[in-house]
Scaffold this motif. Structure first.
Motif, PDB file in Angstrom:
ATOM      1  N   TYR A   1      45.640  34.273  35.756  1.00 38.75           N
ATOM      2  CA  TYR A   1      44.106  33.727  35.432  1.00 38.75           C
ATOM      3  C   TYR A   1      43.226  34.022  36.570  1.00 38.75           C
ATOM      4  O   TYR A   1      42.159  34.539  36.345  1.00 38.75           O
ATOM      5  N   LEU A   2      43.820  33.877  38.001  1.00 39.88           N
ATOM      6  CA  LEU A   2      43.029  34.305  38.882  1.00 39.88           C
ATOM      7  C   LEU A   2      42.526  35.793  39.231  1.00 39.88           C
ATOM      8  O   LEU A   2      41.555  36.372  39.605  1.00 39.88           O
ATOM      9  N   ALA A   3      43.390  36.686  38.601  1.00 42.16           N
ATOM     10  CA  ALA A   3      43.273  38.060  38.629  1.00 42.16           C
ATOM     11  C   ALA A   3      42.030  38.563  37.703  1.00 42.16           C
ATOM     12  O   ALA A   3      41.234  39.383  37.890  1.00 42.16           O
TER      13      ALA A   3
ATOM     14  N   THR B   1      38.575  37.348  39.172  1.00 43.88           N
ATOM     15  CA  THR B   1      38.405  37.984  40.418  1.00 43.88           C
ATOM     16  C   THR B   1      37.435  39.120  40.154  1.00 43.88           C
ATOM     17  O   THR B   1      37.927  40.115  39.272  1.00 43.88           O
ATOM     18  N   PRO B   2      36.172  39.283  40.576  1.00 40.48           N
ATOM     19  CA  PRO B   2      35.323  40.356  40.461  1.00 40.48           C
ATOM     20  C   PRO B   2      36.227  41.687  40.851  1.00 40.48           C
ATOM     21  O   PRO B   2      36.807  41.695  41.992  1.00 40.48           O
ATOM     22  N   SER B   3      35.894  42.855  40.149  1.00 33.59           N
ATOM     23  CA  SER B   3      36.491  43.712  40.518  1.00 33.59           C
ATOM     24  C   SER B   3      35.634  44.692  41.649  1.00 33.59           C
ATOM     25  O   SER B   3      34.344  44.638  41.474  1.00 33.59           O
ATOM     26  N   GLN B   4      36.130  45.343  42.446  1.00 33.00           N
ATOM     27  CA  GLN B   4      35.476  45.838  43.609  1.00 33.00           C
ATOM     28  C   GLN B   4      34.921  47.244  43.322  1.00 33.00           C
ATOM     29  O   GLN B   4      35.421  48.330  42.755  1.00 33.00           O
TER      30      GLN B   4
ATOM     31  N   ALA C   1      36.726  23.165  35.448  1.00 30.92           N
ATOM     32  CA  ALA C   1      35.154  23.229  36.014  1.00 30.92           C
ATOM     33  C   ALA C   1      34.825  24.787  35.818  1.00 30.92           C
ATOM     34  O   ALA C   1      33.924  25.239  35.465  1.00 30.92           O
ATOM     35  N   GLU C   2      36.087  25.639  36.114  1.00 29.16           N
ATOM     36  CA  GLU C   2      35.760  26.979  35.909  1.00 29.16           C
ATOM     37  C   GLU C   2      35.737  27.316  34.457  1.00 29.16           C
ATOM     38  O   GLU C   2      34.870  28.312  34.384  1.00 29.16           O
TER      39      GLU C   2
ATOM     40  N   THR D   1      52.949  29.316  37.767  1.00 29.81           N
ATOM     41  CA  THR D   1      52.426  30.289  38.843  1.00 29.81           C
ATOM     42  C   THR D   1      52.005  31.634  38.356  1.00 29.81           C
ATOM     43  O   THR D   1      51.112  32.051  38.522  1.00 29.81           O
ATOM     44  N   LYS D   2      52.748  31.806  37.154  1.00 30.53           N
ATOM     45  CA  LYS D   2      52.580  33.231  36.842  1.00 30.53           C
ATOM     46  C   LYS D   2      51.094  33.303  36.062  1.00 30.53           C
ATOM     47  O   LYS D   2      50.408  34.043  36.027  1.00 30.53           O
ATOM     48  N   LYS D   3      50.936  32.148  35.372  1.00 29.69           N
ATOM     49  CA  LYS D   3      49.656  31.944  34.659  1.00 29.69           C
ATOM     50  C   LYS D   3      48.566  31.827  35.447  1.00 29.69           C
ATOM     51  O   LYS D   3      47.339  32.454  35.203  1.00 29.69           O
ATOM     52  N   MET D   4      48.574  30.917  36.726  1.00 27.80           N
ATOM     53  CA  MET D   4      47.627  31.158  37.693  1.00 27.80           C
ATOM     54  C   MET D   4      47.396  32.266  38.395  1.00 27.80           C
ATOM     55  O   MET D   4      46.205  32.743  38.463  1.00 27.80           O
TER      56      MET D   4
END
Length: 158
Positions: A150-152, A155-158, A61-62, A144-147
């Motif tokens: 991937y999530l990093a 994630t929109p930067s602030q 989905a992502e 775990t490392k890949k996830m």
């Protein structure tokens, strides 16, 4: 607003599918593989087939990886009964279907919700399988490392 009760499961009598092409990989990375091979958490990071299926749906989905698979190319791994009492996962499937169809009333069609979920699982599985098998580390460490990476990236930067 009324919440869902633990006995709510619109998918109980529907079949859940994994593409046949990935079935051996799915068995390899889940501990429900029936005792064949290494079923340690490090080698088989997903407890049940449905857990790996749900992760693949999220990735598909992502990524917008929607892959319709015909009946002959699918392996029925369980019925939706496996979702009994798992309200978070039931709501997840419904939200994915709403986002895909842009129709909130799609949740009144449980077979359509599962059809959408199966298609996203088919799209997400190649990515997830690559993450599990990539690298020299155990599948648990690799995925775990890949996830995390991937999530990093997502994630929109602030």
């Amino acid at each position: 607003m009324a919440g869902l009760t633990r006995d709510y499961n619109p998918f109980a009598n529907l079949d859940l599918h994994i593409p046949v092409a990935y079935w051996e990989d799915v068995k390899q990375y889940t501990t429900t593989q029936g005792g064949a091979g290494d079923t340690s958490e490090q080698s088989s990071p997903f407890l049940r087939y449905v857990d790996l299926w749900a992760a693949a749906i999220a990735i598909g989905a992502e990524e917008g990886a929607y892959v319709s698979v015909s009946g002959a190319e699918q392996h029925r791994f369980h019925t939706g009964q496996v979702l009994q009492g798992d309200l978070v996962r039931i709501e997840f499937l419904q939200l994915v279907a709403i986002a895909h169809s842009k129709d909130p009333f799609v949740v009144t069609q449980p077979s359509k919700v599962i059809e959408i979920a199966d298609a996203y699982a088919a799209g997400g599985l190649p990515i997830l399988i690559e993450w599990l098998g990539g690298g020299v580390q155990t599948p648990m460490v690799s995925v775990t490392k890949k996830m995390i990476h991937y999530l990093a990236e997502k994630t929109p930067s602030q």
